[in-house]
Design an enzyme around this catalytic site. Structure first.
Site, PDB file in Angstrom:
ATOM      1  N   SER A  95      42.439  33.499  47.177  1.00  0.00           N
ATOM      2  CA  SER A  95      41.080  34.406  47.602  1.00  0.00           C
ATOM      3  C   SER A  95      40.151  34.049  46.453  1.00  0.00           C
ATOM      4  O   SER A  95      40.202  33.388  45.762  1.00  0.00           O
ATOM      5  CB  SER A  95      41.587  36.519  46.816  1.00  0.00           C
ATOM      6  OG  SER A  95      40.508  36.944  46.898  1.00  0.00           O
ATOM      7  N   TYR A 135      45.473  40.920  39.249  1.00  0.00           N
ATOM      8  CA  TYR A 135      44.998  40.224  40.485  1.00  0.00           C
ATOM      9  C   TYR A 135      44.280  38.639  40.766  1.00  0.00           C
ATOM     10  O   TYR A 135      44.895  37.872  41.316  1.00  0.00           O
ATOM     11  CB  TYR A 135      44.474  40.913  41.261  1.00  0.00           C
ATOM     12  CG  TYR A 135      44.084  40.509  43.716  1.00  0.00           C
ATOM     13  CD1 TYR A 135      45.587  40.219  43.771  1.00  0.00           C
ATOM     14  CD2 TYR A 135      43.328  39.923  43.786  1.00  0.00           C
ATOM     15  CE1 TYR A 135      45.132  39.399  45.109  1.00  0.00           C
ATOM     16  CE2 TYR A 135      42.664  39.689  44.649  1.00  0.00           C
ATOM     17  CZ  TYR A 135      43.867  39.563  45.701  1.00  0.00           C
ATOM     18  OH  TYR A 135      43.915  39.003  47.076  1.00  0.00           O
TER      19      TYR A 135
END
Length: 283
Positions: free
Chosen positions: A140, A153
């Site tokens: 990501s 995350y």
């Protein structure tokens, strides 16, 4: 891919939705062979029915070593090898660092990090023996830049980026490529049912609260097109010189450039301090 070579063999995790589903479809449409995995393999029945003979579906919870070993063995038995591993399975968690729930954090690390590590360990020996392969880790833009409300995350994705750097250096002599795909916001289920959240409990965390709200509100309206991403990933997977980093989407590009500028500014501003930490030359 030349006409005298058999089509490549992929193993993709998390194929039931999102990037995994789009990439599995893209790969199958291209005539490649695929081991498509999901926690509920019945979710892949329609895909397998559309491409009989070229798709093997199997259950894979990446937190279970027995299922990892079984999936790799099944793909190898069916197709003879695995050329491309795509570590796509994972989920997000929204929380301030202070409010983080230990069970949620560990569950996310088990999937996003330790499951990915285990898949790499299971697939690398075959790639190394053949001196050929490509490991693609779907991270990501959060793997390059942390934001308020998604620190844990981001930590999982930073971990994957770090191990991917090491893998690149270790595996290059064996002809194995390593790529991290770093998407910005895409229209997947990331911000939907799969997203976990612990509400902000203390006042003053305005930026974290706003980010949590915006992630939920953006679901279904993100700029990124998963089908286009799948086409791009398939293309770079077959490249003779693929990138180590592949940013996807304008937001990812802007965020990465902002992070690089901040990093360069700090390095330059404190260069003399940095150098002062060494013993004098020749000592």
């Amino acid at each position: 891919m030349s006409h005298d070579q058999p089509p490549p063999v992929w193993l993709i995790t998390g194929c039931s939705t999102g990037f995994g589903r789009e990439l599995a479809t893209e790969v199958a449409q291209a005539g490649h062979r695929l081991c498509a995995t999901a926690r509920r393999p019945e979710d892949l029945d329609a895909l397998a029915d559309r491409y009989p003979g070229s798709i093997l579906t199997t259950a894979l919870d990446v937190t279970r070593q027995d299922q990892i070993e079984a999936a790799v063995a099944a793909a190898t038995a069916r197709f003879g090898r695995i050329d491309i591993l795509v570590n796509n399975a994972g989920f997000g968690y929204v929380s301030t660092v202070e409010d983080g729930d230990e069970r949620q954090i560990r569950a996310m690390f088990d999937t996003n990090v330790f499951g990915l590590f285990a898949l790499c360990r299971a697939v690398i020996p075959g790639m190394r023996a053949r001196r050929h392969g490509h490991i693609i880790n779907i991270t990501s833009i959060a793997g390059l830049n942390g934001n308020p409300g998604t620190g844990y995350y981001a930590a999982t994705k930073h971990a994957v980026e770090g191990v991917s750097d090491a893998l690149m250096h270790e595996l290059t002599p064996f002809g194995i490529h390593v790529t991290c795909v770093e998407p910005g916001p895409f229209r997947t289920d990331f911000a939907g049912r799969s997203l976990k959240e612990t509400p902000v409990s203390a006042p003053g965390y305005d930026s974290a609260q706003q980010r949590a709200t915006s992630i939920r509100a953006s679901s279904g309206h993100q700029a990124g097109d998963p089908a286009k991403a799948a086409t791009i990933i398939r293309s770079i997977a077959l490249s003779a010189s693929p990138p180590r980093h592949l940013l996807l989407g304008r937001k990812a590009l802007e965020t990465a450039r902002e992070k690089i500028a901040r990093l360069a500014s700090d390095i330059d501003r404190f260069e003399s301090v940095t150098l002062s930490a060494d013993y004098p030359p020749g000592s």
